[in-house]
Design a protein around this motif. Structure first.
Motif, PDB file in Angstrom:
ATOM      1  N   SER A 270       0.811  -1.216   0.000  1.00 58.28           N
ATOM      2  CA  SER A 270       0.000   0.000   0.000  1.00 58.28           C
ATOM      3  C   SER A 270       0.848   1.271   0.000  1.00 58.28           C
ATOM      4  O   SER A 270       0.311   2.366   0.028  1.00 58.28           O
ATOM      5  CB  SER A 270      -0.947  -0.009   1.207  1.00 58.28           C
ATOM      6  OG  SER A 270      -0.229  -0.158   2.400  1.00 58.28           O
ATOM      7  N   GLY A 271       2.181   1.120   0.025  1.00 59.82           N
ATOM      8  CA  GLY A 271       3.032   2.299  -0.120  1.00 59.82           C
ATOM      9  C   GLY A 271       3.652   2.793   1.179  1.00 59.82           C
ATOM     10  O   GLY A 271       4.273   3.857   1.202  1.00 59.82           O
ATOM     11  N   LYS A 272       3.536   2.025   2.250  1.00 58.48           N
ATOM     12  CA  LYS A 272       4.060   2.461   3.553  1.00 58.48           C
ATOM     13  C   LYS A 272       5.577   2.613   3.517  1.00 58.48           C
ATOM     14  O   LYS A 272       6.121   3.640   3.903  1.00 58.48           O
ATOM     15  CB  LYS A 272       3.669   1.439   4.636  1.00 58.48           C
ATOM     16  CG  LYS A 272       2.187   1.100   4.667  1.00 58.48           C
ATOM     17  CD  LYS A 272       1.860   0.144   5.788  1.00 58.48           C
ATOM     18  CE  LYS A 272       2.496  -1.230   5.656  1.00 58.48           C
ATOM     19  NZ  LYS A 272       1.955  -2.064   4.578  1.00 58.48           N
ATOM     20  N   THR A 273       6.242   1.569   3.033  1.00 55.79           N
ATOM     21  CA  THR A 273       7.702   1.606   2.995  1.00 55.79           C
ATOM     22  C   THR A 273       8.180   2.720   2.084  1.00 55.79           C
ATOM     23  O   THR A 273       9.115   3.446   2.408  1.00 55.79           O
ATOM     24  CB  THR A 273       8.247   0.247   2.515  1.00 55.79           C
ATOM     25  OG1 THR A 273       7.874  -0.741   3.466  1.00 55.79           O
ATOM     26  CG2 THR A 273       9.749   0.275   2.380  1.00 55.79           C
ATOM     27  N   THR A 274       7.517   2.884   0.947  1.00 55.82           N
ATOM     28  CA  THR A 274       7.900   3.929   0.012  1.00 55.82           C
ATOM     29  C   THR A 274       7.832   5.297   0.676  1.00 55.82           C
ATOM     30  O   THR A 274       8.763   6.098   0.571  1.00 55.82           O
ATOM     31  CB  THR A 274       6.977   3.881  -1.222  1.00 55.82           C
ATOM     32  OG1 THR A 274       7.033   2.569  -1.775  1.00 55.82           O
ATOM     33  CG2 THR A 274       7.405   4.889  -2.263  1.00 55.82           C
ATOM     34  N   LEU A 275       6.746   5.549   1.399  1.00 51.62           N
ATOM     35  CA  LEU A 275       6.591   6.834   2.081  1.00 51.62           C
ATOM     36  C   LEU A 275       7.718   7.028   3.102  1.00 51.62           C
ATOM     37  O   LEU A 275       8.372   8.070   3.161  1.00 51.62           O
ATOM     38  CB  LEU A 275       5.216   6.895   2.769  1.00 51.62           C
ATOM     39  CG  LEU A 275       4.938   8.131   3.632  1.00 51.62           C
ATOM     40  CD1 LEU A 275       5.151   9.402   2.845  1.00 51.62           C
ATOM     41  CD2 LEU A 275       3.524   8.084   4.193  1.00 51.62           C
ATOM     42  N   LEU A 276       7.968   5.997   3.869  1.00 48.50           N
ATOM     43  CA  LEU A 276       9.001   6.067   4.911  1.00 48.50           C
ATOM     44  C   LEU A 276      10.371   6.326   4.300  1.00 48.50           C
ATOM     45  O   LEU A 276      11.148   7.148   4.780  1.00 48.50           O
ATOM     46  CB  LEU A 276       9.012   4.731   5.659  1.00 48.50           C
ATOM     47  CG  LEU A 276       9.231   4.794   7.155  1.00 48.50           C
ATOM     48  CD1 LEU A 276       8.150   5.641   7.788  1.00 48.50           C
ATOM     49  CD2 LEU A 276       9.227   3.401   7.736  1.00 48.50           C
TER      50      LEU A 276
END
Ligand SMILES: Nc1ncnc2c1ncn2[C@@H]1O[C@H](COP(=O)(O)OP(=O)(O)O)[C@@H](O)[C@H]1O
Ligand SMILES: [Mg+2]
Lengths: 589, 368
Positions: free
Chosen positions: B59-65
């Motif tokens: 869902s993009g959590k790691t990308t955001l982090l």
């Protein structure tokens, strides 16, 4: 159960365990073979070196003579110099290439490795021949130079020629030894270092480089030890200043039959190899050579460790100081392309020599002109019409085939034995099977020659097969061990519970599953034998010659395009084998 | 086990709207070719907050982090820390700590050297460095393991070293990417407590990634629920549990019973939802919309109890979960089941028994 019987049972089991090797018996044929044809001849050669020729009394004369005689001492020193320099340059040139390979996607990496491997699969004589063609006084480079009006350069029969040939031969070994270590380095550790505040240079030297050190050391060790025993490259590409120990040993045997003196020279080489191994073992643990992780991840303790870290910090500072201006000069785009560009250049260096030979094989000229004045099949005709060449080819093929079968069988049994054994002998046996890789070939070859002379195996195919099998065993053993290590033995247990006896389990379950390793072992052994000159130089002779021996004799006498034609044939045979092996190794669908 | 309502805490006292947030992510987006890993996203994190990014895998959590800490370059948008634009600052110059999922401890360095690494990079003097490393080790109760190498530690101990290595240099924002994902349940609960303790003691601003909703409910000041590369809903755990905005939010957090249908008004003007399982009264303050999904939590349903709405169905299973018992009731043709929490003191119904399940109109929430 009382404590007394418990104790009794324990002691009994321990006694039985001491007597039983269990699955280790499977390694017995290999152990016996190596004891007779490797350990015994090498030890005897060492023994000869401390014996007086006539009286057989103990003496240190031969050693004293080496150290006292200027020429011999110089050869000793130049051997260490050339081997050391080769190892150093292979690491320097190889490290960035390995680093680049390690971060490629799997598929592209596989293709790039194929290119890097080209010199590895090319026969030593073919490679050396190619370098003579490239570097000679009228060779490729000098013809280009004079064609553009520039002065020609002395590239052959000097240190440069030797280093080109040696580094070219050793670079793939260095890269392929460092690569597995680098691919297992978790790149997130570098990222972690950066999030913790490390500038890129620090993150590289303090984390990535330090983690890759075991691979670097292993590559240094292997290239140094292999380089110690070289004689083809220095003999054909070097001058008198580049004479190496192995050449000296060959002369001592072939021209003077001075076993004791040759033995003393061999001892020097062996001791150098052993000392290098010992130092490596102290620092990293020899087991890490076979890919097992050593307990000494940090490398050394106390002062050594601190000194090492200080050095790396200094390197980080230096490279940051250097990288800054260079980066500003070239810009970020160019900096990103630097590594791929460099890697491409090194790969060209690795592949080009093999390619240069091809047009010359089809030349119409009796000389090695480049580019050839015209193209034809003249030199292939000469090759195929020559009884000497054809019979040498056939013999080489047959001997290599027999060697491959023997080595795969013996090594396969040993690898299975060691994988299933938990005996405390395991480590020692493992090391013993690898030993022929560490002991310089020339030492083994001279020892075997002495033995064969006594039991009448000189100039026989059997003698060649035995000698080649000794040399090929470690490679076959490593190839099979690597696969067996990942084998799931529960599948064999499953087969047993389903009613298969041991033999059928082996043939129907184990062998098909470790097929990849077996094929690789066969291939390594075949090529080791097919390209082998050291044993052949002593053990084959006259009409009973092998292909490398025949090429060697021709190259010493006079370079000619037939050699190029032969090179192309050899290269084609090896490539065909590689393709077949790849096809066999692929799991059936 | 599932009593988030009881656990729900109030949101931290929000600083005045004028104060600059510790971290401001503005229109941040990331595309990989045709794949959008993160749609343009805005996120404000006040100083000292414990914010959790919760969402399914991908869902993009790691990308955001990773964009916040600089490991991934954004395709667009800005990152501001304390009002300073840090979008182009190299990783090692950002004052941010990242705890990796698999710890990323340096295997060639001892525990103490690992923790000392960020201080060394900042040129801290040796004596000071040794003292701070010692303090950090004590903070995570690992003082006796300073000389060990990471692989000589258990998973939980490695996790603590990773935490100490991050807290030791007091970064202004700490990011944690599923830091407890590799631990077993018991240890995970303990470490949740430890991380909360560190948060309390240091007052750090923490952005914490997890895909475990229980973990998110238990730990966070606020939860940022993510789905399909977008923020689905941001709010306190209680907010999101009690007032989910979408069926996804309701479904992802806690156990929900969801009825989809059309909104109608009855004669008295009361909003009704017409579904395949009957018409249900909605709470009076339901916003105007043509259709939607009605979310009712298991603890708001009652077997043979009071309520404005009713469905009938056959009991197909009862699940005993220690502190509570849940009853699964099949509706209609048995295509759908709802989950009901059994009222305390009530004997579980027999399998196959047909029961009436009721709930009050204001218990349900209508979402999109
Ligand atoms: N380097 C990359 N290249 C291509 N796609 C990526 C890359 N990194 C992440 N993605 C994609 O971006 C999306 C979000 O990934 P990620 O941020 O890792 O999700 P999460 O951490 O929530 O599981 C996924 O669909 C993933 O496949
Ligand atoms: Mg993730």
């Amino acid at each position: 159960m009382s404590a007394a019987t418990l104790h009794h049972d324990g002691a009994f089991a321990a006694a039985r365990r001491r007597l039983r090797f269990g699955p280790l018996w499977l390694a017995a044929p290999g152990l016996a073979f190596l004891a007779v044809f490797f350990l015994f001849p090498v030890l005897r050669l060492l023994g000869l070196s401390v014996q007086d020729l006539e009286t057989s009394a103990w003496t240190g004369d031969h050693y004293a003579r080496i150290v006292a005689t200027d020429v011999y001492f110089r050869v000793l020193m130049s051997t260490f110099r050339i081997a050391g320099l080769t190892a150093l340059l292979s690491l320097l040139f190889g490290y960035p290439l390995a680093y680049w390979l390690a971060q490629l996607p799997e598929r592209q990496r596989g293709l790039a490795i194929l290119a890097v491997m080209v010199p590895f699969w090319t026969s030593y004589l073919v490679k050396t021949f190619a370098w003579m063609v490239i570097l000679g006084r009228t060779g490729v480079i000098n013809q280009i130079l004079s064609g553009t009006g520039m002065p020609t350069l002395p590239l052959l029969h000097n240190e440069f020629g030797v280093m080109a040939g040696m580094v070219h031969a050793m670079l793939p070994l260095a890269v392929l030894t460092m690569l597995p270590v680098m691919t297992t380095i978790d790149r997130r550790l570098v990222q972690a270092a950066e999030t913790l505040g490390a500038p890129p240079a620090n993150a590289f030297w303090l984390v990535y480089f330090q983690l890759s050190l075991p691979g670097v050391a292993a590559a240094g060790l292997l290239t140094f030890i292999s380089s110690l025993g070289f004689f083809i490259v220095p003999a054909l590409l070097g001058g008198p200043q580049q004479t190496m120990l192995a050449q000296l040993i060959i002369t001592q045997i072939q021209e003077m039959l001075n076993w004791a003196f040759a033995g003393a020279l061999a001892t020097f080489m062996l001791v150098a190899a052993m000392v290098t191994c010992w130092v490596y073992d102290r620092l990293f643990g020899l087991s890490s050579l076979s890919g097992e992780t050593s307990g000494r991840a940090g490398g050394g303790q106390g002062h050594l460790r601190n000194a090492g870290m200080k050095t790396l910090s200094a390197l980080a500072k230096a490279s940051a100081a250097l990288g800054g201006p260079v980066g500003r000069l070239l810009g970020p785009k160019m900096m990103d392309r630097l590594l791929p560009l460099y890697s491409a250049l090194v790969i060209v260096f690795l592949v080009a020599p093999a390619l240069v030979v091809v047009p010359i094989a089809f030349t119409t000229s009796p000389f090695l002109d480049f580019p050839p004045p015209g193209y034809g099949l003249e030199w292939f005709r000469v090759y195929f019409n020559s009884d000497l060449w054809v019979s040498a080819t056939v013999r080489s093929f047959a001997v290599a085939f027999a060697t491959a079968i023997l080595a795969t069988l013996v090594a396969g049994l040993a690898a299975l034995a060691l994988a299933r054994s938990s005996s405390r002998w395991r480590g020692a046996i493992f090391a013993f099977f690898l030993a022929p890789m560490i002991v310089p070939r020339i030492v083994i070859a001279v020892g075997l020659f002495y033995l064969f002379a006594q039991i009448g195996l000189v100039a026989t195919d059997l003698g060649l097969i035995i000698g080649h099998t000794v040399l090929a065993l470690p490679f076959a053993f490593v190839a099979i061990s690597a696969v067996v290590k990942g084998h799931d033995w529960r599948l064999d247990q499953a087969a047993a519970t389903l009613g298969a006896n041991r033999f059928r389990t082996l043939m129907l379950v184990t062998v098909p599953l470790i097929r990849g390793g077996l094929v690789a072992a066969f291939l390594f052994a075949f090529i080791t034998s097919f390209d082998e000159l050291t044993v052949a130089i002593f053990v084959s002779g006259g009409v009973k010659t092998t292909l490398p021996k025949q090429m060697w004799d021709d190259m010493i006498l006079q370079l000619n395009p037939t050699l190029a034609a032969v090179s192309v044939v050899v290269f084609a045979i090896v490539m065909a084998l590689l393709l077949i092996a790849e096809w066999l190794r692929r799991p059936a669908r | 086990m599932l009593s988030p309502l009881a656990q729900a805490r109030t949101a931290p006292v929000q600083a005045g709207a004028a104060a600059t947030p510790k971290l401001l992510v503005d229109g941040l987006t990331k595309r990989y070719g045709a794949i959008t890993a993160l749609e343009p996203t805005r996120l404000e994190v006040p100083a000292g907050e414990f914010l959790t990014l919760l969402g399914p895998s991908g869902s993009g959590k790691t990308t955001l982090l990773q964009m916040i800490c600089g490991l991934v370059e954004p395709s667009g948008g800005r990152i501001l820390i304390d009002g300073q634009d840090e979008t182009r600052t190299p990783v090692h110059k950002r004052d941010i700590g990242l705890v990796f999922q698999h710890y990323a401890l340096f295997p060639h360095l001892t525990v103490a050297e690992n923790i000392g690494f960020p201080l060394r990079m900042r040129g801290v003097a040796p004596a000071d460095l040794a003292r701070r490393v010692k303090d950090a080790l004590e903070m995570v109760h690992l003082g006796h393991l300073a000389g060990r190498f990471p692989k000589e530690l258990s998973g939980g101990q490695q996790q603590r070293v990773a935490l100490a290595r991050c807290f030791v240099y007091q970064p202004s924002v700490i990011l944690m990417d599923e830091p407890l994902g590799a631990l077993d349940k018991k240890l995970r609960e303990h470490m949740q407590y430890e991380i909360k303790r560190l948060h309390r003691e240091t007052g750090a601003t923490i952005i914490y990634v997890t895909h475990d909703q229980e973990e998110a409910l238990a730990m966070s000041d606020r939860i940022c629920l993510m789905n399909h590369a977008r923020i689905e809903q941001i709010g306190t755990p209680h907010d999101i549990y009690a007032r989910p905005k979408t069926a996804f939010a309701a479904d992802f957090i806690g156990v929900s019973n969801i009825f989809r249908g059309q909104v109608r008004r009855d004669g008295a003007g009361t909003p009704m939802l017409v579904t395949g399982n009957g018409s249900f009264r909605l709470s009076a303050d339901t916003p105007e919309r043509p259709d939607g999904a009605l979310v009712v939590r298991p603890e708001q349903l009652d077997i043979d109890g009071e309520g404005d709405n009713e469905v009938r169905g056959e009991v197909v299973d009862t699940v005993y979960a220690g502190s509570e018992t849940r009853v699964l009731v099949a509706l209609g043709g048995g295509e759908e089941t709802i989950t009901v929490r059994l009222r305390r003191g009530l004997a579980p119904p027999r399998l196959g028994e047909v029961v009436a399940v009721r709930w009050r109109a204001d218990a349900g929430v209508l979402v999109s």
